[in-house]
Motif scaffolding. Sequence first.
Motif, PDB file in Angstrom:
ATOM      1  N   THR A  40       0.851  -1.227  -0.066  1.00 62.19           N
ATOM      2  CA  THR A  40      -0.105   0.088  -0.051  1.00 62.19           C
ATOM      3  C   THR A  40       0.987   1.320  -0.175  1.00 62.19           C
ATOM      4  N   GLU A  41       0.353   2.293  -0.236  1.00 62.93           N
ATOM      5  CA  GLU A  41       1.088   3.734  -0.088  1.00 62.93           C
ATOM      6  C   GLU A  41       1.704   3.957   1.181  1.00 62.93           C
ATOM      7  N   GLY A  42       0.983   3.563   2.157  1.00 59.05           N
ATOM      8  CA  GLY A  42       1.554   3.730   3.709  1.00 59.05           C
ATOM      9  C   GLY A  42       2.704   2.589   3.934  1.00 59.05           C
TER      10      GLY A  42
ATOM     11  N   LEU B 130       5.712   4.022   1.961  1.00 59.02           N
ATOM     12  CA  LEU B 130       6.400   5.452   2.690  1.00 59.02           C
ATOM     13  C   LEU B 130       6.843   4.901   4.036  1.00 59.02           C
ATOM     14  N   ALA B 131       6.707   4.027   4.419  1.00 60.28           N
ATOM     15  CA  ALA B 131       7.446   3.459   5.884  1.00 60.28           C
ATOM     16  C   ALA B 131       8.516   2.680   5.574  1.00 60.28           C
ATOM     17  N   ASP B 132       8.799   2.416   4.184  1.00 59.76           N
ATOM     18  CA  ASP B 132       9.751   1.204   3.912  1.00 59.76           C
ATOM     19  C   ASP B 132      10.899   1.761   2.951  1.00 59.76           C
ATOM     20  N   GLY B 133      11.994   2.513   3.770  1.00 62.58           N
ATOM     21  CA  GLY B 133      13.104   2.856   3.234  1.00 62.58           C
ATOM     22  C   GLY B 133      13.717   2.153   2.207  1.00 62.58           C
TER      23      GLY B 133
ATOM     24  N   ALA C 282       8.724  10.987  -1.115  1.00 65.09           N
ATOM     25  CA  ALA C 282       8.444   9.553  -1.546  1.00 65.09           C
ATOM     26  C   ALA C 282       6.910   9.514  -1.879  1.00 65.09           C
ATOM     27  N   ALA C 283       5.934  10.382  -1.573  1.00 64.51           N
ATOM     28  CA  ALA C 283       4.467  10.179  -1.932  1.00 64.51           C
ATOM     29  C   ALA C 283       4.644  10.418  -3.287  1.00 64.51           C
TER      30      ALA C 283
ATOM     31  N   GLN D 164       2.464   4.410  -9.355  1.00 61.85           N
ATOM     32  CA  GLN D 164       1.169   3.932  -9.670  1.00 61.85           C
ATOM     33  C   GLN D 164       0.546   4.414 -10.862  1.00 61.85           C
ATOM     34  N   HIS D 165       0.720   5.725 -11.283  1.00 64.73           N
ATOM     35  CA  HIS D 165      -0.070   6.230 -12.157  1.00 64.73           C
ATOM     36  C   HIS D 165       0.865   6.609 -13.485  1.00 64.73           C
ATOM     37  N   ASP D 166       1.975   6.745 -13.508  1.00 67.56           N
ATOM     38  CA  ASP D 166       2.743   7.254 -14.664  1.00 67.56           C
ATOM     39  C   ASP D 166       3.435   5.927 -15.458  1.00 67.56           C
TER      40      ASP D 166
END
Length: 116
Positions: free
Chosen positions: A30-32, A35-38, A95-96, A103-105
């Motif tokens: 997931t996005e979260g 974002l939490a996984d360096g 990171a977001a 996801q989009h590009d």
Amino acid sequence: MNRHARRVPERIQDVLEAIGNIAADTHGMTEGEFLADGKAQRAVIESLIVMGEAANRIMRMDPGLEQTAPALWQHFRDAYDMRIILTHEYFRVDAALVWATVQHDLPAFKSELLRS
């Protein structure tokens, strides 16, 4: 290291391989979680840098693509621009935004590459 000069088709394969690596590195996340996984972020960023460098080389080797395949050219241009930020302005990396790009590009970029 291989001293063999890489041509456009090989560089396109490099981009497709990097996209595949990103898909594998983020599969099921997931996005979260991203974002939490360096570690995942660094892996994805490395693949984006590879893509950007390959895109730069492709644009240099085949500048006619800008006229014959403008959508693909724009993807190459965007990949190269992102590579510059990821490499030289690393302190600006969001990171977001990396996640949104993945996801989009990347799906559209992959589709354009496979159509060409």
